[in-house]
Design a protein around this motif. Structure first.
Motif, short mmCIF file in Angstrom:
data_model
loop_
_atom_site.label_atom_id
_atom_site.label_comp_id
_atom_site.label_asym_id
_atom_site.label_seq_id
_atom_site.Cartn_x
_atom_site.Cartn_y
_atom_site.Cartn_z
N HIS A 65 68.44 -82.57 -18.78
CA HIS A 65 67.10 -82.72 -18.22
C HIS A 65 66.08 -81.77 -18.85
CE1 HIS A 65 67.41 -85.83 -15.25
NE2 HIS A 65 68.51 -85.31 -14.76
N TYR A 100 69.62 -91.44 -19.51
CA TYR A 100 70.68 -91.95 -18.65
C TYR A 100 71.48 -93.06 -19.34
CZ TYR A 100 69.18 -89.51 -14.39
OH TYR A 100 68.90 -88.56 -13.46
N SER A 107 76.56 -91.04 -16.44
CA SER A 107 75.43 -91.14 -15.52
C SER A 107 75.86 -91.66 -14.15
CB SER A 107 74.34 -92.04 -16.11
OG SER A 107 73.82 -91.49 -17.31
N ARG A 110 77.83 -88.91 -12.38
CA ARG A 110 76.92 -87.88 -11.85
C ARG A 110 76.19 -88.40 -10.62
NH1 ARG A 110 72.75 -85.57 -15.95
NH2 ARG A 110 72.11 -87.75 -16.03
N TYR A 111 75.78 -89.65 -10.63
CA TYR A 111 75.08 -90.23 -9.48
C TYR A 111 75.96 -90.18 -8.23
CZ TYR A 111 72.90 -93.75 -6.49
OH TYR A 111 72.33 -94.40 -5.42
N GLU A 124 68.40 -82.21 -7.65
CA GLU A 124 67.87 -83.39 -8.35
C GLU A 124 66.42 -83.64 -7.98
OE1 GLU A 124 69.52 -87.84 -9.28
OE2 GLU A 124 69.40 -87.23 -7.18
N LEU A 172 72.41 -97.64 -11.41
CA LEU A 172 73.52 -96.71 -11.19
C LEU A 172 74.43 -97.20 -10.07
CD1 LEU A 172 71.58 -93.34 -11.52
CD2 LEU A 172 73.21 -94.28 -13.16
N GLY A 176 76.41 -99.12 -13.58
CA GLY A 176 75.89 -99.17 -14.94
C GLY A 176 76.00 -100.52 -15.60
#
Length: 242
Positions: A65, A100, A107, A110-111, A124, A172, A176
């Motif tokens: 990020h 992402y 991704s 992580r979500y 976040e 997400l 994906g």
């Protein structure tokens, strides 16, 4: 060439190795039960190496990020008067999507982790707020001197972030699958249709006059065959009343 003579696979960079080790442990033990010492032990490095790349354990969950925010800031700084401001911030938001989409599996992972850990959700939100502030700062500069320029900038920045995140999170949640770019384009299209200024016949965005007093004159260029509603829309935009 025989397999015995093949060169050994190159080790991943230390930063990537730390991220991989962290997420392996997060999945096995849970985020809260994993310490920085656990991560560096699995990665085979020292604590100093970890903190060289990541200020905290939270930062290893969002490793890209800072780079993405820097890219967005640089992209907006390259702006010229020929760029329509709302379209420009929508294009800037697509840089986040690209980050992402380059690694969908990571991704999605992580979500899921972020949804499970309240502290990561808060972290976040702070990251998202920094993106929004970058977009709003750019728009404030572009709308400087216009009626309600600051208000307009903040509203549009919030709308861009909301539209982008709505499409991103839907992707997400689907693990994906599908094309995230198409979903984000569709969402950002709503923002542009609501806030972007229409182009004049020459392709440039109409200039909004400074609020200098009742004697200001507005010159509007439009096609002869343009529908009346479009002319009115352009006039309202030029007067800062859209």
């Amino acid at each position: 060439m025989s397999s015995s003579s093949a060169a050994p696979a190159a080790k991943p960079p230390m930063r990537d190795a730390l991220v991989a080790a962290a997420f392996r442990l997060f999945l096995e033990r849970g985020y809260e039960r994993t310490t920085v010492d656990d991560i560096v032990a699995l990665a085979g490095v020292g604590r100093r190496s970890f903190f060289r790349y990541f200020p905290s354990k939270e930062d290893v969950v969002f490793p890209d990020h800072e780079r993405c925010l820097a890219e967005m800031t640089a992209f907006l700084a390259e702006d010229g008067e020929e760029h329509e401001p709302v379209r420009r911030v929508c294009d800037a938001a697509r840089l986040v999507l690209r980050m992402y989409a380059v690694n969908p599996a990571f991704s999605v992972q992580r979500y899921r982790l972020t949804r499970q850990v309240p502290g990561l959700r808060a972290y976040e939100l702070s990251v998202v707020w920094r993106y929004e502030r970058a977009l709003a700062g750019y728009l404030r500069r572009r709308f400087a001197g216009e009626p309600d320029g600051t208000l307009r900038a903040d509203v549009i920045a919030a709308a861009v972030v909301a539209a982008h995140n709505n499409a991103l999170r839907s992707w997400l949640r689907s693990d994906g699958r599908g094309d995230p770019g198409a979903a984000v384009d569709h969402a950002l299209g709503h923002v542009q249709s609501a806030f972007a200024r229409p182009r004049t016949e020459g392709g440039a965005a109409p200039q909004v006059p400074r609020a200098e007093g009742p004697e200001d004159v507005v010159v509007l260029v439009s096609r002869r065959d343009a529908p009346l509603w479009r002319v009115v829309q352009q006039l309202e935009s030029a007067l800062g009343r859209d």
